[in-house]
Enzyme design. Structure first.
Site, short mmCIF file in Angstrom:
data_model
loop_
_atom_site.label_atom_id
_atom_site.label_comp_id
_atom_site.label_asym_id
_atom_site.label_seq_id
_atom_site.Cartn_x
_atom_site.Cartn_y
_atom_site.Cartn_z
N LYS A 73 0.84 -1.19 0.00
CA LYS A 73 0.00 0.00 0.00
C LYS A 73 0.88 1.25 0.00
CE LYS A 73 -3.81 -2.63 1.88
NZ LYS A 73 -4.94 -2.72 2.84
N TYR A 76 6.48 5.51 2.75
CA TYR A 76 7.26 6.75 2.68
C TYR A 76 8.73 6.40 2.49
CZ TYR A 76 10.08 10.66 4.32
OH TYR A 76 11.04 11.64 4.42
N CYS A 173 1.49 1.53 5.12
CA CYS A 173 1.17 0.14 4.74
C CYS A 173 -0.30 -0.20 4.99
CB CYS A 173 2.08 -0.84 5.46
SG CYS A 173 3.84 -0.53 5.12
#
Length: 208
Positions: A73, A76, A173
């Site tokens: 998902k 960063y 995530c």
């Protein structure tokens, strides 16, 4: 194993790195280049994996947002984070098993962190490496994987001295209520050179 290790100094733009990685993977598939482990840092960026949900992007103008081909998902990347792109041909190891490969990545990172007296664990449910902190767990290493003809690419991102406030723009995530941490936040001042040395040492214990 004849694996090339490449360490890039400075910040490498995410899309530039991905294009270079895909080109290398194509050559590994063709048998014209060696496998590679590439260690680098990116400038601040949010990346959206193949299963990213738009609701997990909380602030869309904090940093650039780039869709990517890795699994997972939102994540960063930024300064102070060691990004590890792993390009291995699983067929050469008779290990054409993606779950086993991800577990091996987990063992590798857990063992590397243990070199710095950090007790961590790999979770196959919430993929990544976590540290138990008081009453909750915090992620210290995020995983995102893709394969092309059983050659792996993308890989792992470990927070060394990352500015953890930069995670405020996403649900990392896609896991609500989970925190993130770094070696620095855990009281470990570790240089990239020290961490890279431990990574390389522990790699060959797992990926023979």
């Amino acid at each position: 194993m004849d694996i090339e290790w490449q360490i890039s100094s400075g910040l490498v733009e995410y899309e530039v790195a991905v294009n270079a990685m895909v080109s290398r993977v194509d050559k590994i598939v063709q048998g014209s280049e060696r496998e590679m482990v590439w260690l680098l840092e990116h400038p601040p960026v949010y990346t959206a994996g193949t299963s990213a949900n738009s609701s997990d992007l909380l602030i869309d103008n904090l940093f650039p947002v780039i869709k990517t081909t890795r699994g997972g998902k939102y994540s960063y990347h930024g300064p102070g984070q060691r990004v590890v792109y792993v390009m291995l041909d699983l067929k050469r190891r008779n290990r054409c098993d993606i779950r086993a490969y991800v577990r091996d990545l987990g063992v590798w990172i857990v063992n590397t962190l243990a070199e710095f007296a950090i007790d961590s664990y790999f979770s196959s449910e919430n993929i990544g490496v976590w540290v138990q902190n008081d009453m909750h767990s915090e992620k210290i290493a995020a995983f995102g994987i893709r394969l092309r003809r059983w050659v792996t690419y993308h890989g792992v991102a470990i927070n060394i001295s990352t500015d953890l406030t930069h995670y405020s723009g996403i649900v990392p995530c896609g896991i609500l209520g989970s925190g993130v941490t770094s070696l620095r936040a855990l009281g470990k001042e570790v240089t990239f050179e020290q961490f890279d040395s431990a990574l390389k040492k522990e790699f060959y214990k797992v990926f023979a």
